[in-house]
Each structure stands twice: as C-alpha cells, then as structure tokens.
Design a protein around this motif. Structure first.
Motif, PDB file in Angstrom:
ATOM      1  N   TYR A  12      10.246  11.740  -7.926  1.00 48.58           N
ATOM      2  CA  TYR A  12       9.971  12.592  -6.767  1.00 48.58           C
ATOM      3  C   TYR A  12       8.684  12.245  -6.022  1.00 48.58           C
ATOM      4  CZ  TYR A  12      13.799  15.456  -8.390  1.00 48.58           C
ATOM      5  OH  TYR A  12      15.050  15.881  -8.772  1.00 48.58           O
ATOM      6  N   PHE A  13       7.625  11.918  -6.739  1.00 45.41           N
ATOM      7  CA  PHE A  13       6.340  11.792  -6.068  1.00 45.41           C
ATOM      8  C   PHE A  13       5.863  10.358  -5.873  1.00 45.41           C
ATOM      9  CE2 PHE A  13       6.212  16.075  -8.000  1.00 45.41           C
ATOM     10  CZ  PHE A  13       6.207  16.779  -6.809  1.00 45.41           C
ATOM     11  N   ALA A  14       6.627   9.394  -6.343  1.00 45.74           N
ATOM     12  CA  ALA A  14       6.274   8.000  -6.090  1.00 45.74           C
ATOM     13  C   ALA A  14       7.220   7.377  -5.070  1.00 45.74           C
ATOM     14  CB  ALA A  14       6.305   7.209  -7.399  1.00 45.74           C
ATOM     15  N   GLN A  15       7.902   8.225  -4.320  1.00 47.33           N
ATOM     16  CA  GLN A  15       8.938   7.728  -3.419  1.00 47.33           C
ATOM     17  C   GLN A  15       8.556   7.767  -1.939  1.00 47.33           C
ATOM     18  OE1 GLN A  15      11.654   6.295  -4.730  1.00 47.33           O
ATOM     19  NE2 GLN A  15      10.677   6.751  -6.706  1.00 47.33           N
ATOM     20  N   GLN A  16       7.317   8.143  -1.615  1.00 51.10           N
ATOM     21  CA  GLN A  16       6.931   8.197  -0.210  1.00 51.10           C
ATOM     22  C   GLN A  16       6.981   6.799   0.398  1.00 51.10           C
ATOM     23  OE1 GLN A  16       2.986   9.659   0.586  1.00 51.10           O
ATOM     24  NE2 GLN A  16       3.396  10.046   2.753  1.00 51.10           N
ATOM     25  N   GLN A  17       7.625   6.689   1.549  1.00 50.52           N
ATOM     26  CA  GLN A  17       7.778   5.392   2.194  1.00 50.52           C
ATOM     27  C   GLN A  17       6.514   4.949   2.922  1.00 50.52           C
ATOM     28  OE1 GLN A  17      10.627   3.496   1.690  1.00 50.52           O
ATOM     29  NE2 GLN A  17      10.895   5.161   0.218  1.00 50.52           N
ATOM     30  N   ALA A  59      11.018  31.923  -2.573  1.00 50.72           N
ATOM     31  CA  ALA A  59      10.962  31.394  -1.213  1.00 50.72           C
ATOM     32  C   ALA A  59      11.563  29.992  -1.163  1.00 50.72           C
ATOM     33  CB  ALA A  59       9.525  31.368  -0.719  1.00 50.72           C
ATOM     34  N   ASP A  60      12.078  29.624   0.003  1.00 52.36           N
ATOM     35  CA  ASP A  60      12.655  28.304   0.224  1.00 52.36           C
ATOM     36  C   ASP A  60      11.598  27.239  -0.120  1.00 52.36           C
ATOM     37  OD1 ASP A  60      13.576  25.896   1.269  1.00 52.36           O
ATOM     38  OD2 ASP A  60      14.395  26.800   3.084  1.00 52.36           O
ATOM     39  N   PRO A  61      11.861  26.364  -1.087  1.00 53.36           N
ATOM     40  CA  PRO A  61      10.852  25.366  -1.478  1.00 53.36           C
ATOM     41  C   PRO A  61      10.459  24.422  -0.340  1.00 53.36           C
ATOM     42  CG  PRO A  61      12.971  24.901  -2.504  1.00 53.36           C
ATOM     43  CD  PRO A  61      13.079  26.262  -1.911  1.00 53.36           C
ATOM     44  N   ALA A  62      11.371  24.174   0.597  1.00 49.08           N
ATOM     45  CA  ALA A  62      11.032  23.325   1.740  1.00 49.08           C
ATOM     46  C   ALA A  62       9.957  23.986   2.599  1.00 49.08           C
ATOM     47  CB  ALA A  62      12.277  23.032   2.575  1.00 49.08           C
ATOM     48  N   LEU A  63      10.082  25.299   2.790  1.00 48.62           N
ATOM     49  CA  LEU A  63       9.081  26.027   3.569  1.00 48.62           C
ATOM     50  C   LEU A  63       7.759  26.115   2.807  1.00 48.62           C
ATOM     51  CD1 LEU A  63      11.221  28.954   5.056  1.00 48.62           C
ATOM     52  CD2 LEU A  63      10.439  26.874   6.203  1.00 48.62           C
ATOM     53  N   LEU A 100      12.722  20.950  -6.711  1.00 48.91           N
ATOM     54  CA  LEU A 100      11.880  19.795  -6.436  1.00 48.91           C
ATOM     55  C   LEU A 100      12.389  18.950  -5.275  1.00 48.91           C
ATOM     56  CD1 LEU A 100      11.020  18.596 -10.050  1.00 48.91           C
ATOM     57  CD2 LEU A 100       9.354  19.135  -8.261  1.00 48.91           C
ATOM     58  N   ALA A 101      13.693  18.767  -5.180  1.00 45.13           N
ATOM     59  CA  ALA A 101      14.239  17.876  -4.151  1.00 45.13           C
ATOM     60  C   ALA A 101      13.891  18.348  -2.742  1.00 45.13           C
ATOM     61  CB  ALA A 101      15.744  17.710  -4.339  1.00 45.13           C
ATOM     62  N   PHE A 107       7.761  17.985   2.044  1.00 45.85           N
ATOM     63  CA  PHE A 107       6.378  17.549   1.900  1.00 45.85           C
ATOM     64  C   PHE A 107       6.169  16.174   2.519  1.00 45.85           C
ATOM     65  CE2 PHE A 107       2.859  15.531  -0.282  1.00 45.85           C
ATOM     66  CZ  PHE A 107       1.904  16.538  -0.368  1.00 45.85           C
ATOM     67  N   PHE A 108       7.021  15.230   2.172  1.00 45.37           N
ATOM     68  CA  PHE A 108       6.855  13.868   2.676  1.00 45.37           C
ATOM     69  C   PHE A 108       7.182  13.760   4.156  1.00 45.37           C
ATOM     70  CE2 PHE A 108       7.416  12.417  -1.892  1.00 45.37           C
ATOM     71  CZ  PHE A 108       6.074  12.124  -2.045  1.00 45.37           C
ATOM     72  N   GLU A 109       8.102  14.564   4.623  1.00 41.06           N
ATOM     73  CA  GLU A 109       8.410  14.550   6.051  1.00 41.06           C
ATOM     74  C   GLU A 109       7.173  14.924   6.874  1.00 41.06           C
ATOM     75  OE1 GLU A 109      12.287  15.847   8.509  1.00 41.06           O
ATOM     76  OE2 GLU A 109      11.206  17.568   7.660  1.00 41.06           O
TER      77      GLU A 109
END
Length: 327
Positions: A12-17, A59-63, A100-101, A107-109
C-alpha cells in the motif's frame, strides 16, 4: 493479502508513482534521505487525526485520507512553503484491506496533485489514528510567520468561512436540511482545498499568516500574541457562502457566529500593509482563490469584533481538541 506491517508497507505505501528528484532514498531503510536546495529552509509540521476526535470511526476512509493530508498541507501553505515530502504513521485496530485500499488511493491522489512524496513512516496496531509529518521548502528570508503584523495592516481571509462547522453538525446528526445542501456542506468539511498557491504568492507581501484550523476567533489571537498588536474584525465583512446562509435559515447573525468559531476550515488568514493592496491583487490573480478583507491591525493587545462600527460582546470560542471529543 497483507498479513503484517511489512506487507502493508509493500502493498500500500510503497506504490506511489511520484518520485521527486530531491529524494535520494525513501521507503525501505531506517531513514529517508532528501536533498535540500541551497538558500532554502525546510518547513516541518506534524499533526495527528484520531478516530472519535477528528473523524467518526466509520467515516469513508477516502475522505479521512484527504482530510489528513490536506490539513497538513494547509500548515505548509500558511508558511508560504512549497510541499516536498511527507511521512505517515498509521495505527490500525486490525489489518483491514477494504479500508486501506480507498485510504491509500485518496492519499496518493492528493499527494501527487501537490507533488509531495511519501518518504517513510510507521504502521502499528492500536486505536485508529493517523499522524503525518509534512515537509516543504521556502526560500530563506521569505517564510510567512505569525509575528510580523504591523499597526495599520489589513486583515484578510481566503475562501468562505463556517461551512466546515455546518458540515460537522450534519455529520453528527445535530441538524437536518435538504439532502443536496447537506451533501455539499459535508464534503466541504472533509475536502478543504489547501491554499498552497496563495501561500507561495504571499511571500514578500503578507506581514503575518496562519491557517484557520481552530476558528478565526481562536487563531487570530495567535497573530495578536506573536505580533503584539490588536486586531479588529468587522463581522459584516466575513465571507459567507450561500449554502451556509441556507443552513442557518437565513439567520445572518448565526452564520457570522459559525464563520468566526468554525474549526478545521483550513483557509488562510493573513495581514498585509494597505500600501500593498494592488500588489496583493496582482499576486493572487492567478490562484483563482477568493479573498476578503475582514479587519484591521490596531495598537494594543486584544481581538475585538465590530458590527457597523460598534463593539460586539459575542462570547465565542474556537475548536478545542480536549473539549470536543465526539466528532
């Protein structure tokens, strides 16, 4: 499937482009290594968001991810810093990939939007909480602080005020209104826009600045204290959205009081000399961010509220993390 801390980091956290040129070493070692350009300071800020205090556990994890990063980016904006690096310490009750997804995607967006790279952090088991340390770059001698306000300066805020408090009230089911209106206000509570471009543009123009995280009446007092001045706010000049006025049933005074006390707005409040009004207008033109003059810096050591030139005696307080514990 992630089974432990290292799986979580890997999946999850080593995938930022995004990979910044100034990051020599990021996730995977005991420390990250970054390269700081000459003639710049590193601006550093750390904040925590805790379930039950800053957001509901369901709460919505994306928010939640957006709010966590945006609130920290706002601190950089308040200093006139350009975002560069972020570390994340995440505490989870269990390994929940369905949580997490969307959290990581959001977060990365946002991180990619502001060119800020995740360079490290920690994951552990416990009550849900998120701690971020953001780092940005600001040219030497150009950082915005709370201590430079001068008598005669104008006082400004960006955006509108009060919408976050209205959204929180709706989240807590303490108020009911039209579904479309509620949707707008709840989103504004979670999805404030960090005013990075404004902060960068205020270098050399603003005399003092901070972000509004605890409410205008609470945060402006920091400028009063650090700059050793007084500030008068004209409540008739507070920027109020049509949605806030609708939420308040057209009661303008109630809307003004929410605008003054609403925490987690993440707008900027800043002071600037009257002589720099034209320079300010030109500097912020490209940001497409609304800003309003709401007051004046005076001699003295207090914050006062005025309406039509007359003092107000409203007893208002800002956000207090040790008093409000159910949001």
């Amino acid at each position: 499937m992630a089974k432990n801390e290292f799986d979580i980091i890997k999946h999850y956290f080593a995938q930022q482009q995004l990979h910044r040129d100034d990051v020599a070493l990021a996730i995977g070692d005991d420390c990250a290594l970054v390269d700081v350009p000459a003639d710049h300071y590193v601006a550093v800020s750390t904040d925590s968001l805790v379930a039950g205090t800053h957001f509901l556990a369901d709460a919505d994890p994306a928010l939640v991810a957006y709010k966590a990063l945006a609130s920290n980016l706002s601190d950089l904006a308040a200093m006139g810093a350009t975002p560069a690096w972020v570390s994340l310490a995440l505490t989870l009750p269990t390994i929940d990939e369905a949580w997490l997804a969307p959290f990581c995607h959001s977060f990365f967006e946002l991180a990619n939007q502001y060119n800020i790279q995740l360079i490290g952090g920690d994951t552990t088991k416990g009550p849900l909480s998120i701690t971020l340390t953001v780092q940005g770059l600001v040219p030497r001698g150009q950082a915005l602080t709370r201590s430079g306000a001068q008598v005669g300066d104008d006082v400004y805020v960006t955006g509108n005020l009060g919408d976050s408090a209205a959204g929180l009230t709706l989240i807590l089911n303490q108020h009911h209104c039209d579904a479309n209106l509620a949707s707008v206000l709840v989103e504004r509570h979670f999805k404030a826009s960090p005013r990075i471009s404004v902060g960068e543009s205020l270098r050399g123009i603003a005399s003092a600045a901070l972000d509004i995280s605890d409410g205008v009446v609470a945060d402006v007092k920091h400028i009063v204290d650090r700059s050793k001045v007084a500030i008068e706010i004209d409540v008739e000049q507070l920027p109020l959205s049509a949605e806030l006025l609708a939420f308040c049933g057209g009661d303008r005074q109630r809307a003004q009081q929410l605008a003054l006390s609403s925490g987690e707005e993440y707008e900027l409040c800043f002071t600037a000399p009257t002589a720099k009004r034209d320079a300010l207008k030109a500097a912020l033109a490209h940001t497409n961010v609304k800003y309003s003059c709401i007051g004046k810096v005076k001699a003295g050591s207090n914050l006062s509220l005025l309406q039509l030139g007359k003092p107000l005696t409203w007893q208002l307080s800002g956000w207090d993390h040790f008093v409000v514990t159910n949001n």
